[in-house]
Enzyme design. Sequence first.
Site, mmCIF file in Angstrom:
data_model
loop_
_atom_site.group_PDB
_atom_site.id
_atom_site.type_symbol
_atom_site.label_atom_id
_atom_site.label_comp_id
_atom_site.label_asym_id
_atom_site.label_seq_id
_atom_site.Cartn_x
_atom_site.Cartn_y
_atom_site.Cartn_z
ATOM 1 N N ARG A 99 15.173 24.918 7.378
ATOM 2 C CA ARG A 99 13.849 25.232 6.646
ATOM 3 C C ARG A 99 12.911 25.156 7.568
ATOM 4 N NH1 ARG A 99 12.445 20.842 2.294
ATOM 5 N NH2 ARG A 99 11.199 22.706 1.371
ATOM 6 N N GLN A 154 9.092 17.779 -8.006
ATOM 7 C CA GLN A 154 9.287 16.895 -6.893
ATOM 8 C C GLN A 154 8.440 15.480 -7.516
ATOM 9 O OE1 GLN A 154 9.065 19.941 -5.897
ATOM 10 N NE2 GLN A 154 10.058 19.903 -3.947
ATOM 11 N N ASP A 205 3.286 19.019 5.772
ATOM 12 C CA ASP A 205 4.433 19.351 6.251
ATOM 13 C C ASP A 205 4.406 19.937 7.688
ATOM 14 O OD1 ASP A 205 5.013 19.559 3.284
ATOM 15 O OD2 ASP A 205 7.094 19.622 4.342
ATOM 16 N N LYS A 213 3.034 21.041 0.289
ATOM 17 C CA LYS A 213 3.684 21.621 -0.937
ATOM 18 C C LYS A 213 2.843 22.766 -1.658
ATOM 19 C CE LYS A 213 6.975 21.322 -2.019
ATOM 20 N NZ LYS A 213 7.991 22.267 -1.672
HETATM 21 O O1 MRU Z 1 9.902 21.079 -0.227
HETATM 22 P P1 MRU Z 1 9.829 19.508 0.055
HETATM 23 O O2 MRU Z 1 10.333 18.745 -1.074
HETATM 24 O O3 MRU Z 1 10.540 19.162 1.112
HETATM 25 O O4 MRU Z 1 8.324 19.578 0.128
HETATM 26 C C1 MRU Z 1 7.736 18.169 0.546
HETATM 27 C C2 MRU Z 1 6.331 18.126 0.663
HETATM 28 O O5 MRU Z 1 5.586 18.969 0.709
HETATM 29 C C3 MRU Z 1 5.682 16.890 0.933
HETATM 30 O O6 MRU Z 1 4.324 16.857 0.227
HETATM 31 C C4 MRU Z 1 5.633 16.498 2.343
HETATM 32 O O7 MRU Z 1 6.690 16.660 3.117
HETATM 33 C C5 MRU Z 1 4.922 15.513 2.341
HETATM 34 S S1 MRU Z 1 5.034 14.281 3.716
HETATM 35 C C6 MRU Z 1 6.194 12.966 3.075
#
Ligand code: MRU
Length: 345
Positions: free
Chosen positions: A87, A192, A233, A244
């Site tokens: 990722r 999520q 992220d 996100k």
């Molecule tokens: O695609 P994901 O579910 O890994 O995305 C996660 C997010 O965008 C969270 O908001 C992010 O990692 C926040 S820190 C816990």
Amino acid sequence: MKAVEWLGDRVRILDQTQLPQKEVYLELGRHQDIASAIKALKIRGAPAIGVAGGYAIALGALKIKASSKAEFLHELKDVTRQIAATRPTAHNLPLALERMQRAAEAVKDVEQIKKALVSEAIAIHNEEAEATLKLSKLGAELIKDGFTVLTHCNTGPLATAGYGTALGVIRQATEQGKKLRVLATETRPLLQGARLTAWELKEFNIPFSLITDSMAGYFMSKGEVDCVIVGADRIAANGDTANKIGTYTLAVLAKENNIPFYVAAPITTIDPALASGAQIPIEFRSPGEVTHIQGVPIAPKGIEALNPAFDVTPHPFITAIITEGGIIGEPYEEGIKKIYGNLSP
Ligand code: MRU
């Protein structure tokens, strides 16, 4: 609720794709299994994939047969490449991989390297957990008794393998006795918020209502939201923040409605090498995640769909960034530099 756990020669993860219907733990013995789990979002969230990435390198290293350091490091590079390719957006993953690489290079022989890599992965996990608790305590100061807090995606223990970022701040504020109400967005396409944040808030006994992403503006315009708090992220040197998909929309709505918009993240999420958010790599995922919900088609067969998993919120929309090194506001460039200054010996 342990998102990731090191078991000595394998890693146990809670399969987040099966929540909230089933609590299924998977034991993964090969780095390739962890790579697949990260890609499939069985383990997800920026800090948690950094932690899982560290353990993946440790597992990969334990299986390398080479006896010379040079050969060992050569094979380790291949393991690292496979984990790095899972990722692209969260900074915690490449940072953990760099740290593992340095740990491997710092010791002499192969057996020492293997031991050092296991210790380093455990250290990354412990430090990430401590950082999220610390930033949550600091951030809780911004949340007043009686607040309604809107949050997006999932940022609790599942996403952090620790205490939580945005959800950690909310948890801390309630642990301090403040009465809060949370509005949790469902977070399409992969839900999520509906699946994971709702599950965590229920476990923590924090009052909340689930809303669809498109309802956020309604509640903001009615004066029902006191602040928005999200995780991150990757944060660029100027404070631009990738999080996100849908976060940018919430930030614009918050500004329009004079609502503070906070980002909570450990320092490992900051990427000081990137001048602005325009340089943050954005992951595009399968269109099937948009045309289907949990495997069930919701759109006509064969249509085109787009699926950027993250967006970038420009720093002028962010009221403050909460880290374990302090809460910073504009000018973010200076605040971020200061945090790094305080970190160096
Ligand atoms: O695609 P994901 O579910 O890994 O995305 C996660 C997010 O965008 C969270 O908001 C992010 O990692 C926040 S820190 C816990």
